[in-house]
Structures are given as structure tokens and as C-alpha cells.
Design a protein around this motif. Structure first.
Motif, PDB file in Angstrom:
ATOM      1  N   GLN A  62     -35.124 -15.981 -17.425  1.00 50.15           N
ATOM      2  CA  GLN A  62     -33.842 -15.290 -17.264  1.00 50.15           C
ATOM      3  C   GLN A  62     -34.038 -13.923 -16.625  1.00 50.15           C
ATOM      4  O   GLN A  62     -33.209 -13.472 -15.835  1.00 50.15           O
ATOM      5  CB  GLN A  62     -33.169 -15.133 -18.628  1.00 50.15           C
ATOM      6  CG  GLN A  62     -32.673 -16.444 -19.212  1.00 50.15           C
ATOM      7  CD  GLN A  62     -32.160 -16.306 -20.624  1.00 50.15           C
ATOM      8  OE1 GLN A  62     -32.476 -15.337 -21.329  1.00 50.15           O
ATOM      9  NE2 GLN A  62     -31.353 -17.259 -21.064  1.00 50.15           N
ATOM     10  N   ASP A  63     -35.152 -13.291 -16.947  1.00 51.96           N
ATOM     11  CA  ASP A  63     -35.432 -11.950 -16.416  1.00 51.96           C
ATOM     12  C   ASP A  63     -36.035 -11.979 -15.014  1.00 51.96           C
ATOM     13  O   ASP A  63     -35.617 -11.231 -14.127  1.00 51.96           O
ATOM     14  CB  ASP A  63     -36.390 -11.216 -17.365  1.00 51.96           C
ATOM     15  CG  ASP A  63     -36.733  -9.819 -16.890  1.00 51.96           C
ATOM     16  OD1 ASP A  63     -35.809  -9.076 -16.501  1.00 51.96           O
ATOM     17  OD2 ASP A  63     -37.927  -9.459 -16.908  1.00 51.96           O
ATOM     18  N   LYS A  64     -36.987 -12.875 -14.781  1.00 48.63           N
ATOM     19  CA  LYS A  64     -37.741 -12.879 -13.521  1.00 48.63           C
ATOM     20  C   LYS A  64     -37.168 -13.796 -12.447  1.00 48.63           C
ATOM     21  O   LYS A  64     -37.402 -13.584 -11.260  1.00 48.63           O
ATOM     22  CB  LYS A  64     -39.196 -13.277 -13.797  1.00 48.63           C
ATOM     23  CG  LYS A  64     -39.945 -12.340 -14.727  1.00 48.63           C
ATOM     24  CD  LYS A  64     -40.145 -10.983 -14.091  1.00 48.63           C
ATOM     25  CE  LYS A  64     -41.011 -10.087 -14.972  1.00 48.63           C
ATOM     26  NZ  LYS A  64     -41.243  -8.750 -14.337  1.00 48.63           N
ATOM     27  N   ARG A  65     -36.430 -14.833 -12.838  1.00 47.36           N
ATOM     28  CA  ARG A  65     -35.873 -15.809 -11.899  1.00 47.36           C
ATOM     29  C   ARG A  65     -36.939 -16.295 -10.890  1.00 47.36           C
ATOM     30  O   ARG A  65     -36.774 -16.133  -9.667  1.00 47.36           O
ATOM     31  CB  ARG A  65     -34.688 -15.213 -11.137  1.00 47.36           C
ATOM     32  CG  ARG A  65     -33.635 -14.572 -12.017  1.00 47.36           C
ATOM     33  CD  ARG A  65     -32.820 -15.595 -12.811  1.00 47.36           C
ATOM     34  NE  ARG A  65     -31.876 -14.938 -13.707  1.00 47.36           N
ATOM     35  CZ  ARG A  65     -30.636 -14.615 -13.363  1.00 47.36           C
ATOM     36  NH1 ARG A  65     -30.193 -14.893 -12.143  1.00 47.36           N
ATOM     37  NH2 ARG A  65     -29.825 -14.023 -14.234  1.00 47.36           N
ATOM     38  N   PRO A  66     -38.037 -16.883 -11.363  1.00 51.27           N
ATOM     39  CA  PRO A  66     -39.097 -17.319 -10.448  1.00 51.27           C
ATOM     40  C   PRO A  66     -38.676 -18.534  -9.635  1.00 51.27           C
ATOM     41  O   PRO A  66     -37.671 -19.186  -9.933  1.00 51.27           O
ATOM     42  CB  PRO A  66     -40.235 -17.692 -11.415  1.00 51.27           C
ATOM     43  CG  PRO A  66     -39.508 -18.182 -12.632  1.00 51.27           C
ATOM     44  CD  PRO A  66     -38.308 -17.274 -12.757  1.00 51.27           C
ATOM     45  N   ASP A  67     -39.453 -18.834  -8.618  1.00 55.14           N
ATOM     46  CA  ASP A  67     -39.213 -20.043  -7.833  1.00 55.14           C
ATOM     47  C   ASP A  67     -39.743 -21.276  -8.561  1.00 55.14           C
ATOM     48  O   ASP A  67     -39.144 -22.348  -8.501  1.00 55.14           O
ATOM     49  CB  ASP A  67     -39.911 -19.936  -6.466  1.00 55.14           C
ATOM     50  CG  ASP A  67     -39.391 -18.776  -5.645  1.00 55.14           C
ATOM     51  OD1 ASP A  67     -38.157 -18.671  -5.484  1.00 55.14           O
ATOM     52  OD2 ASP A  67     -40.214 -17.963  -5.176  1.00 55.14           O
ATOM     53  N   VAL A  68     -40.882 -21.102  -9.238  1.00 57.22           N
ATOM     54  CA  VAL A  68     -41.554 -22.226  -9.896  1.00 57.22           C
ATOM     55  C   VAL A  68     -42.005 -21.828 -11.296  1.00 57.22           C
ATOM     56  O   VAL A  68     -42.487 -20.720 -11.508  1.00 57.22           O
ATOM     57  CB  VAL A  68     -42.784 -22.692  -9.076  1.00 57.22           C
ATOM     58  CG1 VAL A  68     -43.535 -23.809  -9.813  1.00 57.22           C
ATOM     59  CG2 VAL A  68     -42.376 -23.148  -7.684  1.00 57.22           C
ATOM     60  N   VAL A  69     -41.843 -22.753 -12.230  1.00 56.29           N
ATOM     61  CA  VAL A  69     -42.350 -22.575 -13.592  1.00 56.29           C
ATOM     62  C   VAL A  69     -43.383 -23.659 -13.864  1.00 56.29           C
ATOM     63  O   VAL A  69     -43.134 -24.838 -13.613  1.00 56.29           O
ATOM     64  CB  VAL A  69     -41.223 -22.690 -14.641  1.00 56.29           C
ATOM     65  CG1 VAL A  69     -41.798 -22.746 -16.059  1.00 56.29           C
ATOM     66  CG2 VAL A  69     -40.263 -21.523 -14.507  1.00 56.29           C
ATOM     67  N   ILE A  70     -44.550 -23.260 -14.339  1.00 57.34           N
ATOM     68  CA  ILE A  70     -45.562 -24.211 -14.806  1.00 57.34           C
ATOM     69  C   ILE A  70     -45.575 -24.106 -16.325  1.00 57.34           C
ATOM     70  O   ILE A  70     -45.866 -23.046 -16.875  1.00 57.34           O
ATOM     71  CB  ILE A  70     -46.957 -23.885 -14.252  1.00 57.34           C
ATOM     72  CG1 ILE A  70     -46.960 -23.918 -12.723  1.00 57.34           C
ATOM     73  CG2 ILE A  70     -47.995 -24.860 -14.801  1.00 57.34           C
ATOM     74  CD1 ILE A  70     -48.292 -23.512 -12.105  1.00 57.34           C
ATOM     75  N   THR A  71     -45.235 -25.190 -17.014  1.00 58.16           N
ATOM     76  CA  THR A  71     -45.146 -25.109 -18.465  1.00 58.16           C
ATOM     77  C   THR A  71     -45.894 -26.229 -19.180  1.00 58.16           C
ATOM     78  O   THR A  71     -45.845 -27.393 -18.770  1.00 58.16           O
ATOM     79  CB  THR A  71     -43.672 -25.118 -18.924  1.00 58.16           C
ATOM     80  OG1 THR A  71     -43.634 -25.064 -20.368  1.00 58.16           O
ATOM     81  CG2 THR A  71     -42.944 -26.372 -18.476  1.00 58.16           C
ATOM     82  N   ASP A  72     -46.595 -25.842 -20.223  1.00 56.75           N
ATOM     83  CA  ASP A  72     -47.222 -26.816 -21.100  1.00 56.75           C
ATOM     84  C   ASP A  72     -46.114 -27.660 -21.738  1.00 56.75           C
ATOM     85  O   ASP A  72     -45.009 -27.159 -21.973  1.00 56.75           O
ATOM     86  CB  ASP A  72     -48.014 -26.068 -22.186  1.00 56.75           C
ATOM     87  CG  ASP A  72     -48.942 -26.978 -22.966  1.00 56.75           C
ATOM     88  OD1 ASP A  72     -48.951 -28.202 -22.708  1.00 56.75           O
ATOM     89  OD2 ASP A  72     -49.665 -26.472 -23.834  1.00 56.75           O
ATOM     90  N   ILE A  73     -46.389 -28.924 -22.009  1.00 54.61           N
ATOM     91  CA  ILE A  73     -45.394 -29.766 -22.676  1.00 54.61           C
ATOM     92  C   ILE A  73     -45.308 -29.405 -24.153  1.00 54.61           C
ATOM     93  O   ILE A  73     -44.233 -29.335 -24.729  1.00 54.61           O
ATOM     94  CB  ILE A  73     -45.740 -31.258 -22.500  1.00 54.61           C
ATOM     95  CG1 ILE A  73     -45.652 -31.645 -21.023  1.00 54.61           C
ATOM     96  CG2 ILE A  73     -44.787 -32.133 -23.321  1.00 54.61           C
ATOM     97  CD1 ILE A  73     -46.048 -33.084 -20.735  1.00 54.61           C
ATOM     98  N   ARG A  74     -46.462 -29.134 -24.762  1.00 49.98           N
ATOM     99  CA  ARG A  74     -46.506 -28.804 -26.183  1.00 49.98           C
ATOM    100  C   ARG A  74     -46.715 -27.312 -26.374  1.00 49.98           C
ATOM    101  O   ARG A  74     -47.755 -26.787 -26.009  1.00 49.98           O
ATOM    102  CB  ARG A  74     -47.647 -29.563 -26.870  1.00 49.98           C
ATOM    103  CG  ARG A  74     -47.365 -31.028 -26.972  1.00 49.98           C
ATOM    104  CD  ARG A  74     -46.523 -31.329 -28.201  1.00 49.98           C
ATOM    105  NE  ARG A  74     -45.611 -32.437 -27.955  1.00 49.98           N
ATOM    106  CZ  ARG A  74     -44.315 -32.309 -27.879  1.00 49.98           C
ATOM    107  NH1 ARG A  74     -43.733 -31.152 -27.979  1.00 49.98           N
ATOM    108  NH2 ARG A  74     -43.553 -33.356 -27.677  1.00 49.98           N
ATOM    109  N   MET A  75     -45.716 -26.620 -26.919  1.00 48.48           N
ATOM    110  CA  MET A  75     -45.803 -25.186 -27.192  1.00 48.48           C
ATOM    111  C   MET A  75     -45.100 -24.869 -28.501  1.00 48.48           C
ATOM    112  O   MET A  75     -44.236 -25.630 -28.947  1.00 48.48           O
ATOM    113  CB  MET A  75     -45.160 -24.373 -26.059  1.00 48.48           C
ATOM    114  CG  MET A  75     -45.896 -24.390 -24.754  1.00 48.48           C
ATOM    115  SD  MET A  75     -45.153 -23.236 -23.569  1.00 48.48           S
ATOM    116  CE  MET A  75     -43.547 -24.009 -23.305  1.00 48.48           C
TER     117      MET A  75
END
Length: 203
Positions: free
Chosen positions: A44-57
Motif C-alpha cells: 500500500q505504501d510502496k506500490r511496487p511493480d512486482v511482489v515476490i511472496t512466500d506461500i507460507r508466512m
């Protein structure tokens, strides 16, 4: 410039990716998160182009976080990042809006290719790695007791907790754990716990 946010509960892995991506002139990491709630706030703050996210967090997993991100910012591309191939989890990430999936042991070149591909509105699913690993694991046979213990490990139970729950000795549980480690070619307690948590999709 492709801006990227990375969400992963192992800081060392984030640091390694950030260090590697510094060499890429067209990619810049603008934020990092160690849990799903932090990821949503960061996006919400950075508005990146791409997010890489772990499935389990912790707090909010990658599936829920992806749904929230895509609902609020449909233009942001999401890449699922996982230690183990999980067809059900990957399918849920696709349904949540993810544009890609890569394994955590993927080469840096593959990570970079995935970022650039999804940034250009493409998709990148690590099918070759997935199929190879999946076919290998499909040939691994766990006993019903081992599956039960693996499921309980995935629920966060200790060896003593499992022993009490199943009315067996702690030594017996530890023996089963060693057998699971050997069959799955997993070499540490932490990796076994992470594997058990992700494999819960298979039970």
C-alpha cells in the motif's frame, strides 16, 4: 525500472536476493516484509511493480496476501515463492491472482527472468522444476504413521506433544521423524517443519 517487494520470513534469504539483484540495472528492491500483514501494508505504501511472496508466512499467508493485493492493486504482479512444490497451493495462488511461481532453490537467472516476464504482463511458472520434483516425490511412500506425524508437525506440535497425542514414546516419534527426513532428503529440523506445514495441502 522494475520495482520489487520481497516477502519471506527468513531474513537471510531476503538479504541474499537483494544483494544479487543490486547488479541488475533495471530491477530495484524497494521493500521487504517478514509476514503477510506487513507485506500488505508495504505494498500500500510502496506500490511496487512486482511482489515476490512466500506461500507460507506468519499472520497472513501468501495466498491471502495475494488476494488482498490484487483486489486493491490489480496492476501489481505477484510471484509465488516456495521451498517445496505444492500443486494445490500453487493453484490457489493462481486463483488469487499470482502471475508466477518459482522455487526457492531456483537460480538467480530464473528469479530475474520471472521478474522481468511478469512485469511485461507475462506469466512464469517453474513447470520444469515442478514436474521433476513432483514426480520424484510421488514415488516416495510414507507409512500411515509417518503421514500422521508429518501432519502433526505441520500443526506445530513438538515430538513430546505428538507422543502424548498418539500414545507412543517420544523415542518412537523421533525415529519416525528421522525416517521422514531420510525419505524426503530433508536435512534439518527447520526444513522439516516448513515442509510439514506446506505438505498439509496433501492430507
Amino acid at each position: 525500472m522494475i520495482t520489487v517487494v520481497i516477502a519471506e520470513d527468513h531474513q537471510a534469504l531476503i538479504d541474499g536476493i537483494k544483494l544479487s539483484l543490486k547488479m541488475e540495472k533495471d530491477i530495484r528492491v524497494v521493500g521487504e516484509a517478514n509476514d503477510g500483514e506487513m507485506l500488505i501494508e508495504l505494498v500500500q505504501d510502496k506500490r511496487p511493480d512486482v511482489v515476490i511472496t512466500d506461500i507460507r508466512m506468519p499472520k497472513c499467508d501468501g495466498i491471502c496476501a495475494t488476494k488482498a493485493i490484487k483486489a486493491a492493486f490489480p496492476q501489481i504482479k505477484v510471484i509465488a515463492f516456495s521451498m517445496f512444490d505444492q500443486p494445490e497451493a500453487i493453484q490457489q495462488m493462481k486463483e488469487a491472482g499470482a502471475s508466477g511461481y518459482i522455487m526457492k532453490n531456483s537460480s538467480l537467472d530464473k528469479v530475474i527472468k520471472a521478474i522481468r516476464t511478469v512485469a511485461l504482463n507475462g506469466t512464469f511458472f517453474d513447470d520444469n522444476s515442478f514436474e521433476t520434483n513432483r514426480s520424484t516425490k510421488d514415488n516416495i511412500i510414507l507409512s500411515s504413521r509417518e503421514k500422521e506425524i508429518l501432519r502433526l508437525i505441520g500443526e506445530g506440535k513438538s515430538s513430546q506433544d505428538i507422543a502424548d497425542h498418539l500414545c507412543i514414546s517420544k523415542n518412537t516419534v523421533d525415529s519416525h521423524r528421522k525416517n521422514i527426513l531420510k525419505k524426503m532428503s530433508i536435512y534439518g529440523k527447520t526444513d522439516l517443519i516448513r515442509f510439514a506445514v506446506e505438505r498439509k495441502y496433501d492430507f
